[in-house]
Design an enzyme around this catalytic site. Structure first.
Site, PDB file in Angstrom:
ATOM      1  N   GLU A 244     -45.661  -5.806  -7.777  1.00 19.69           N
ATOM      2  CA  GLU A 244     -46.103  -5.735  -9.172  1.00 19.69           C
ATOM      3  C   GLU A 244     -47.546  -5.290  -9.265  1.00 19.69           C
ATOM      4  O   GLU A 244     -47.909  -4.427 -10.079  1.00 19.69           O
ATOM      5  CB  GLU A 244     -45.926  -7.097  -9.845  1.00 19.69           C
ATOM      6  CG  GLU A 244     -46.358  -7.125 -11.292  1.00 19.69           C
ATOM      7  CD  GLU A 244     -45.558  -6.147 -12.122  1.00 19.69           C
ATOM      8  OE1 GLU A 244     -46.145  -5.129 -12.557  1.00 19.69           O
ATOM      9  OE2 GLU A 244     -44.352  -6.379 -12.308  1.00 19.69           O
ATOM     10  N   ASP A 248     -48.780  -1.654 -10.996  1.00 16.47           N
ATOM     11  CA  ASP A 248     -49.695  -1.599 -12.138  1.00 16.47           C
ATOM     12  C   ASP A 248     -50.913  -0.730 -11.831  1.00 16.47           C
ATOM     13  O   ASP A 248     -51.276   0.164 -12.606  1.00 16.47           O
ATOM     14  CB  ASP A 248     -50.153  -3.009 -12.514  1.00 16.47           C
ATOM     15  CG  ASP A 248     -49.038  -3.873 -13.073  1.00 16.47           C
ATOM     16  OD1 ASP A 248     -48.023  -3.314 -13.529  1.00 16.47           O
ATOM     17  OD2 ASP A 248     -49.182  -5.111 -13.048  1.00 16.47           O
ATOM     18  N   SER A 442     -42.250  -3.299 -16.350  1.00 14.28           N
ATOM     19  CA  SER A 442     -43.549  -3.482 -15.708  1.00 14.28           C
ATOM     20  C   SER A 442     -44.280  -2.168 -15.532  1.00 14.28           C
ATOM     21  O   SER A 442     -45.506  -2.145 -15.463  1.00 14.28           O
ATOM     22  CB  SER A 442     -43.371  -4.099 -14.321  1.00 14.28           C
ATOM     23  OG  SER A 442     -43.306  -5.484 -14.389  1.00 14.28           O
TER      24      SER A 442
END
Length: 521
Positions: A244, A248, A442
């Site tokens: 994650e 990002d 995400s």
């Protein structure tokens, strides 16, 4: 203090985790830090939150922060009970106090507080031990109406990362973030220079060497990435959430390489999440955008937990910060095993730009799109969306055809916008030195955060809460300029239609058309 003299804290009721396993009694000598959130000295006007005007952090503190008299009273009473005040922030209305669990019971009490084991939201095969409270909280009578939120006694993992991994050989196709910038026509001549993006992480870390290797491969200078550890959070690579974190940073860095990224690592708990967002929003300099790829079903939050975060997002909007939030990866049920529809929070806050997902088939060289449909790969792998049960419908969403959620009160529809999210048309990233393809909403939150700073750079001003402008002119069956409408597919209980829908919102961006539209506002 006698239990009967304490007063209930409204909105604090909490249920036990459905999968909790007992792990023994808590130790009253354990020293912890809790966070108190105080009332505002006056409410923020809606036209400041939703309008084009912005104020500084200092102005917000003076007008809508905590009252100095309230701060003094809470500090004084906490110290009179032998507790240590460790942090005071009038702007965000946060006061942190520390003490042993036994000492803290003199100012705040739970019906039940025990140690339990529950599955890690980032790795369901791993169990984590934490404190769990049930029932209401009770606080000092003199704090009644002044302290509106207390977090930290219960430190259960609150949120999950909204990403889905797929091995490259299994992907239908995949794109670098640079490809998607071309496909979605991000404004030329911009790279985010002069702007800051805050990135919220509730686990994981940045593996050494990955960023340099990834951006060298893309032919882009490694962006400026700074780390801030909030509370008990830490930049600790080696966790399942590393994927994650890297998704990002790499998406933002590829799409807005000139922007400064500040990555906030916090404990995955209600307190950690709230603390991280407040720290990011009230940072100096004020960020242009904040990207949040974590969330959880609305019903798994306390009312006070939702209220604390929603108020912080209002602060963000007043200061000109655009907060982009992933809408979830488990279809219209948001992972409810009964299949009932749910939206994900904090995406369901009207102050969040909720980001849904699509499945994309396009030529990355020419930018030509063959098809783009709602992301739904089956087996619960689908964009989140639907109608909130917690938030009333904002005025700017009143004329787009949001379904009537409960038959009585019109509610907030989710998402607002969308972008590529299916792991079968996923994002090419590098994690622990290995090429991977990752999908999930995400990826859409950082994509929109990067687009936001590039639009802000081109316009010469922050954009703040975008929704009132984005929805202007939208009617049932019609998406406004700046969007390409997605009209095929479903997420379970909701299907795509022309115009806004609970699958992809207004649609996916046409960055150049969106810039032209915003330039006239």
């Amino acid at each position: 203090m006698d239990n009967t003299q304490m007063v209930p804290l409204r909105g604090s009721e909490r249920s036990a985790h459905a999968d909790a396993r007992p792990a023994g009694a808590v130790n009253d000598s354990e020293r912890i830090e809790i966070m108190l959130v105080l009332r505002r000295r006056s409410e923020i006007p809606d036209d400041l939150v939703e309008g084009p005007n912005t104020i500084t952090r200092d102005e917000l503190a003076a007008r809508y922060g905590a009252d100095p008299a309230d701060i003094d009273m809470v500090k004084r009473t906490a110290e009179q009970h032998g507790l240590t005040v460790t942090h005071i922030d009038p702007a965000s209305r946060r006061i942190k106090i520390s003490g042993t669990l036994g000492e803290l019971r003199s100012v705040v009490q739970a019906d039940s507080l025990t140690n339990v084991m529950t599955p890690d939201p980032a790795d369901q095969g791993r169990m984590v031990e934490h404190r769990q409270r049930t029932g209401d909280l009770r606080i000092l009578p003199e704090w009644d109406g002044v302290v509106i939120g207390v977090t930290g006694l219960d430190n259960r993992p609150q949120a999950r990362p909204h990403m889905q991994r797929m091995q490259p050989h299994a992907a239908h196709t995949s794109y670098s973030p640079v490809d998607l910038g071309k496909i979605y026509r991000f404004p030329p001549g911009t790279d985010g220079s002069g702007h800051t993006i805050g990135v919220i992480e509730l686990g994981g870390g940045i593996p050494e060497g990955d960023l340099d290797a990834y951006f060298t491969k893309l032919g882009i200078p490694t962006p400026q990435v700074e780390v801030v550890e909030v509370g008990n959070g830490s930049n600790a690579p080696g966790d399942p959430a590393d994927g994650e974190v890297m998704l990002d940073i790499e998406v933002i860095g590829a799409l807005a390489p000139g922007a400064r990224q500040v990555v906030y690592f916090a404990e995955n708990s209600a307190q950690g999440f709230a603390d991280a967002i407040s720290t990011a929003v009230f940072a100096d300099p004020t960020p242009t955008a904040v990207s949040i790829s974590w969330g959880q079903r609305e019903d798994r939050w306390t009312a006070q937990g939702r209220a604390i975060l929603d108020a912080t997002l209002a602060d963000a909007a007043a200061m000109g910060v655009t907060v982009c939030v992933a809408a979830g990866d488990n279809g219209s049920s948001d992972g409810d095993p009964t299949g009932k529809p749910h939206t994900d929070f904090p995406a369901s806050s009207p102050r969040a730009l909720a980001c849904g997902g699509t499945r994309l088939d396009a030529d990355p060289v020419s930018g030509t799109i063959t098809s783009e449909i709602v992301w739904n790969d089956g087996d619960g792998s689908a964009s989140g969306g639907g109608v909130s049960r917690a938030f009333k419908q904002p005025s700017w969403q009143a004329n787009v055809g949001v379904p009537n959620g409960d038959g009585q009160v019109r509610r907030r529809g989710v998402p607002d916008v969308a972008g590529d999210a299916s792991p079968r048309s996923g994002y090419q990233v590098l994690i622990h030195g290995q090429d991977e393809v990752i999908g999930g909403t995400s990826a859409v939150a950082p994509l929109w955060a990067a687009l936001t700073v590039r639009l802000a750079e081109a316009l010469g001003r922050p954009l703040g809460m975008l929704q009132p402008v984005l929805y202007d002119g939208a009617t049932p069956g019609v998406s406004p300029a700046g969007f390409r409408d997605i009209t095929q597919g479903d997420i379970g209980d909701f299907a795509a239609t022309s115009g806004w829908d609970a699958c992809t919102g207004l649609g996916v961006p046409d960055g150049q058309a969106l810039l032209a539209r915003l330039a006239t506002v």
